[in-house]
Design a protein around this motif. Sequence first.
Motif, PDB file in Angstrom:
ATOM      1  N   SER A  43      52.044  43.315  14.588  1.00  0.00           N
ATOM      2  CA  SER A  43      50.796  42.645  14.926  1.00  0.00           C
ATOM      3  C   SER A  43      51.121  41.202  15.290  1.00  0.00           C
ATOM      4  O   SER A  43      52.290  40.813  15.354  1.00  0.00           O
ATOM      5  N   ALA A  44      50.090  40.397  15.502  1.00  0.00           N
ATOM      6  CA  ALA A  44      50.315  39.014  15.908  1.00  0.00           C
ATOM      7  C   ALA A  44      50.943  38.180  14.798  1.00  0.00           C
ATOM      8  O   ALA A  44      51.630  37.192  15.077  1.00  0.00           O
ATOM      9  N   THR A  45      50.739  38.563  13.543  1.00  0.00           N
ATOM     10  CA  THR A  45      51.214  37.742  12.428  1.00  0.00           C
ATOM     11  C   THR A  45      52.168  38.454  11.477  1.00  0.00           C
ATOM     12  O   THR A  45      52.712  37.816  10.575  1.00  0.00           O
ATOM     13  N   SER A  46      52.383  39.750  11.643  1.00  0.00           N
ATOM     14  CA  SER A  46      53.227  40.471  10.700  1.00  0.00           C
ATOM     15  C   SER A  46      53.782  41.747  11.321  1.00  0.00           C
ATOM     16  O   SER A  46      53.344  42.181  12.386  1.00  0.00           O
ATOM     17  N   LEU A  47      54.745  42.325  10.621  1.00  0.00           N
ATOM     18  CA  LEU A  47      55.323  43.620  11.002  1.00  0.00           C
ATOM     19  C   LEU A  47      55.212  44.546   9.807  1.00  0.00           C
ATOM     20  O   LEU A  47      55.784  44.271   8.748  1.00  0.00           O
ATOM     21  N   GLU A  48      54.472  45.638   9.968  1.00  0.00           N
ATOM     22  CA  GLU A  48      54.320  46.612   8.889  1.00  0.00           C
ATOM     23  C   GLU A  48      55.439  47.633   8.966  1.00  0.00           C
ATOM     24  O   GLU A  48      55.699  48.216  10.014  1.00  0.00           O
ATOM     25  N   VAL A  49      56.110  47.838   7.842  1.00  0.00           N
ATOM     26  CA  VAL A  49      57.211  48.796   7.749  1.00  0.00           C
ATOM     27  C   VAL A  49      56.804  49.907   6.791  1.00  0.00           C
ATOM     28  O   VAL A  49      56.501  49.648   5.620  1.00  0.00           O
ATOM     29  N   LYS A  50      56.781  51.130   7.296  1.00  0.00           N
ATOM     30  CA  LYS A  50      56.359  52.279   6.495  1.00  0.00           C
ATOM     31  C   LYS A  50      57.485  53.293   6.423  1.00  0.00           C
ATOM     32  O   LYS A  50      58.067  53.669   7.437  1.00  0.00           O
ATOM     33  N   GLY A  51      57.812  53.709   5.196  1.00  0.00           N
ATOM     34  CA  GLY A  51      58.885  54.672   4.999  1.00  0.00           C
ATOM     35  C   GLY A  51      58.573  55.625   3.870  1.00  0.00           C
ATOM     36  O   GLY A  51      57.466  55.631   3.322  1.00  0.00           O
ATOM     37  N   GLY A  54      57.194  53.959   0.605  1.00  0.00           N
ATOM     38  CA  GLY A  54      55.991  53.143   0.616  1.00  0.00           C
ATOM     39  C   GLY A  54      55.849  52.322   1.886  1.00  0.00           C
ATOM     40  O   GLY A  54      56.520  52.579   2.900  1.00  0.00           O
ATOM     41  N   THR A  55      55.009  51.308   1.794  1.00  0.00           N
ATOM     42  CA  THR A  55      54.714  50.450   2.942  1.00  0.00           C
ATOM     43  C   THR A  55      54.792  48.993   2.513  1.00  0.00           C
ATOM     44  O   THR A  55      54.341  48.631   1.425  1.00  0.00           O
ATOM     45  N   THR A  56      55.377  48.166   3.359  1.00  0.00           N
ATOM     46  CA  THR A  56      55.447  46.735   3.103  1.00  0.00           C
ATOM     47  C   THR A  56      55.217  45.986   4.407  1.00  0.00           C
ATOM     48  O   THR A  56      55.185  46.592   5.487  1.00  0.00           O
ATOM     49  N   SER A  57      55.052  44.683   4.305  1.00  0.00           N
ATOM     50  CA  SER A  57      54.759  43.868   5.478  1.00  0.00           C
ATOM     51  C   SER A  57      55.639  42.633   5.485  1.00  0.00           C
ATOM     52  O   SER A  57      55.856  42.011   4.443  1.00  0.00           O
ATOM     53  N   VAL A  58      56.157  42.284   6.668  1.00  0.00           N
ATOM     54  CA  VAL A  58      56.995  41.096   6.841  1.00  0.00           C
ATOM     55  C   VAL A  58      56.238  40.111   7.731  1.00  0.00           C
ATOM     56  O   VAL A  58      55.834  40.461   8.843  1.00  0.00           O
ATOM     57  N   PRO A  59      56.009  38.868   7.282  1.00  0.00           N
ATOM     58  CA  PRO A  59      55.289  37.897   8.118  1.00  0.00           C
ATOM     59  C   PRO A  59      56.096  37.503   9.347  1.00  0.00           C
ATOM     60  O   PRO A  59      57.328  37.402   9.294  1.00  0.00           O
ATOM     61  N   LEU A  60      55.407  37.287  10.468  1.00  0.00           N
ATOM     62  CA  LEU A  60      56.046  36.908  11.724  1.00  0.00           C
ATOM     63  C   LEU A  60      55.451  35.610  12.245  1.00  0.00           C
ATOM     64  O   LEU A  60      54.227  35.441  12.241  1.00  0.00           O
ATOM     65  N   GLU A  61      56.309  34.712  12.676  1.00  0.00           N
ATOM     66  CA  GLU A  61      55.846  33.493  13.339  1.00  0.00           C
ATOM     67  C   GLU A  61      55.451  33.827  14.772  1.00  0.00           C
ATOM     68  O   GLU A  61      55.891  34.832  15.340  1.00  0.00           O
TER      69      GLU A  61
END
Length: 213
Positions: A43-51, A54-61
């Motif tokens: 997305s514009a502000t993060s990257l969702e990683v699903k495996g 579970g699922t987690t999110s990494v913030p993106l500049e």
Amino acid sequence: MLPRSVLGTAVRQFSCTARACAHTSHIGKAPIPIPQNVSLLPSATSLEVKGPLGTTSVPLESYMQLTFPQTNVLSIAVENAEEKKQRSMWGLTRTLISNAVIGMTEGFTLPVYLVGVGYRAALEDDPRGTTDGGCGQRLSMKLGHSHTVYVPIPAYIKAELPSATKIVLSCTDKHLLGLFAAKIRKWRPPEPYKGKGVFVGNEQIRIKAVKKK
């Protein structure tokens, strides 16, 4: 020998060429292999990683650029690598995404060792139950204090005791795993004279010689 005027010009030209060299991040430019069982949703502000775990999110500049040069391979770049902040965030973001992929597929494991005479640990039910985000269990440790040390285990941490002096911690988040291991370690940090204490992972200390009077 070159005249001083020519030598000065040559030096100035060399320094200008060095400044013109493009900067890069050796860590950030490394591609990240994405397993088949992992899905990414940017997305514009993060990257969702699903495996599978579970699922987690990494913030993106806003200046981060994600591309897929090959199937199941993620490449990261920035808009302007000449800016120090973008260059530093480039490598950090790449590391966070890589850790998220590993965490959601394999997870992370970290051993903790209790070194010292009488040092031991046990798993027991936490009388507080699952309040304050706990999993319902706690570590009961004897670390040379006059009292038993109790450390509640968070819900996101899995703890196993293959022996009374070894604790194996597991988690899908590498950062949270390290924070909890540090929380255990602070109760008895390794000391450099007898080598006793709580050791995390492959931690080693240099034993100091005791000066004789």
